[in-house]
Design a protein around this motif. Structure first.
Motif, PDB file in Angstrom:
ATOM      1  N   VAL A   1     -12.810  -5.155   1.586  1.00  0.00           N
ATOM      2  CA  VAL A   1     -11.702  -4.691   0.616  1.00  0.00           C
ATOM      3  C   VAL A   1     -11.243  -6.155   0.289  1.00  0.00           C
ATOM      4  O   VAL A   1     -11.025  -6.286  -0.894  1.00  0.00           O
TER       5      VAL A   1
ATOM      6  N   HIS B   1     -11.247  -8.211  -3.453  1.00  0.00           N
ATOM      7  CA  HIS B   1      -9.962  -8.836  -4.217  1.00  0.00           C
ATOM      8  C   HIS B   1     -10.037 -10.265  -4.346  1.00  0.00           C
ATOM      9  O   HIS B   1      -9.807 -10.650  -5.444  1.00  0.00           O
TER      10      HIS B   1
ATOM     11  N   ASP C   1      -6.519   1.558  -1.114  1.00  0.00           N
ATOM     12  CA  ASP C   1      -6.062   0.596  -1.829  1.00  0.00           C
ATOM     13  C   ASP C   1      -5.268   0.668  -3.222  1.00  0.00           C
ATOM     14  O   ASP C   1      -5.721   1.222  -3.994  1.00  0.00           O
TER      15      ASP C   1
END
Length: 421
Positions: free
Chosen positions: A124, A128, A381
């Motif tokens: 994750v 980003h 998230d």
């Protein structure tokens, strides 16, 4: 009714009830073994208890206890952060890096489930930072764990070798790793192109550095203990469970890990599931139930379709049950008999590999642990939780699980998993 058929139906019934009621299949299996044993008068307590593998239990407990200490120490997490920081700025290395993180963390001992959670934690932030599709990186991380879980020192690797050993079958873990690598590699390439990973360009700058990441003395000792454990197993032939207990005890004595925290990290429900199914499976074998299952499977197969159909069966079963807790203990004991019924023309390594691989990849389903980890990573998230709603992600992962099993079935039919015989 034939007692073997009754025993086999009882096993299937416990799996079905466990799935529907969300109960531990191992617990139900032990209860079923008691009913079968005493209800028929064929098996006394000693015979029923004999199906509970003390060796397997010690191995699973030792490995999970040891890596519970290691994980709480933070040395593995720091190592992976250093690795990600070192290569994260090289954008083309990110997809294989995430796959590799999943593979390595699973292969060094913990097995699939802990590694999936860790790979998700890496994927994750990298999504980003680099702009890669988060679902792509999460899928790649999962696929890495599905291969790494079959190293000789993981719970899955140990379980498979124990089941095969009882049949007098020798399939090296190296062949299993190569076969599962081939299968997961094909899927990884498909995932990469589906999410257009080739369109990502290297960022001008990155916030990730490794200069401020330093190991403590305790973390260095913990890392050293992992290396020592692996050497004891691979070089001296020590039982992996005993080696893990030895290292765990030394770490606790040195104050590297907390005993109470370590015991709380042990997945007791998984241990009961795996060993409990073995109790009932022992009676199913003794009554001839496995022979019946193997004969039924063999009738639907030919030498050219055996691998594909065996894998497909494993994948479908894994959609509704645990790979390590149900699918492996149910299907792998049939491998030898299926091979014999097909005249010895099918490599047993192929049958073992397809069961292991298909049952694992089916875990991409959102109803399984792998898919659930992906959904959880996205859902927690702030950005991705809004961008990829749970309802759409659920369907997307379900399609990946179904499509992956379909593709692997085709590859098995074409003989891909006979290369490393």
């Amino acid at each position: 009714m034939d007692i073997g058929l009754a025993a086999l139906l009882l096993l299937l019934f416990t799996v079905l009830v466990g799935f529907v009621r969300k109960l531990n299949v191992g617990l139900l299996a032990i209860a079923g073994a008691v009913i079968l044993g005493y209800g028929t008068g064929l098996f006394k307590g000693s015979k029923i208890i004999a199906g509970f593998s003390a060796n397997l239990f010690m191995i699973l407990l030792g490995i999970t206890l040891f890596f519970g200490i290691i994980q709480s120490n933070g040395c593995i997490e720091l190592s992976m952060r250093k690795l990600v920081g070192l290569f994260g700025r090289h954008v083309w290395l990110v997809p294989p890096l995430v796959y590799g993180v999943g593979f390595v963390f699973a292969a060094i001992g913990p097995g699939c489930v802990p590694a999936m959670a860790f790979a998700a934690a890496v994927a994750v932030p990298l999504a980003h930072e680099t702009g890669y599709h988060p679902i792509m990186l999460l899928l790649l991380g999962n696929l890495g764990t599905y291969c790494g879980r079959f190293s000789p020192i993981t719970p899955e690797g140990v379980l498979i070798q124990e089941i095969l050993g009882k049949q007098g079958i020798m399939v090296p873990n190296s062949i299993l790793l190569l076969d599962t690598f081939l299968g997961t590699l094909v899927l990884a390439v498909l995932v990469f192109f589906f999410y257009k990973g080739y369109q990502i360009k290297a960022p001008e700058k990155t916030s990730r550095t490794v200069d401020d990441l330093h190991y403590t003395t305790a973390q260095l000792i913990a890392l050293g203990s992992v290396a020592v454990m692996i050497l004891l197993v691979l070089k001296l032939g020590m039982n992996v469970g005993l080696a893990s207990f030895l290292m765990a005890a030394l770490l606790i004595l040195l104050g590297i890990g907390d005993e109470k925290t370590a015991f709380k990290s042990v997945p007791w429900s998984t241990l009961i599931m795996v060993c409990g199914v073995g109790v009932l499976m022992n009676l199913v074998i003794a009554t001839g139930g496995i022979n019946l299952l193997a004969q039924a499977i063999s009738k639907a197969m030919t030498p050219s379709t055996a691998g594909a159909l065996m894998g497909l069966l494993a994948g479908v079963m894994s959609w509704f049950s645990s790979a390590i807790g149900v699918v492996f203990p149910t299907l792998l004991p049939t491998v030898g008999l299926v091979g014999e019924n097909l005249g010895g023309t099918v490599p047993l390594s192929e049958l073992v590999s397809v069961v292991a691989l298909f049952a694992s990849v089916a875990g991409l389903s959102p109803a399984s642990t792998g898919g659930a980890v992906i959904m959880g990573a996205c859902g927690t998230d702030a950005e991705y939780g809004k961008k990829y709603p749970a309802e759409k992600l659920f369907l997307e992962l379900l399609l990946w699980a179904i499509g992956s099993i379909g593709l692997l079935t085709l590859l098995a039919f074409l003989g891909l998993f006979r290369i490393f015989v």
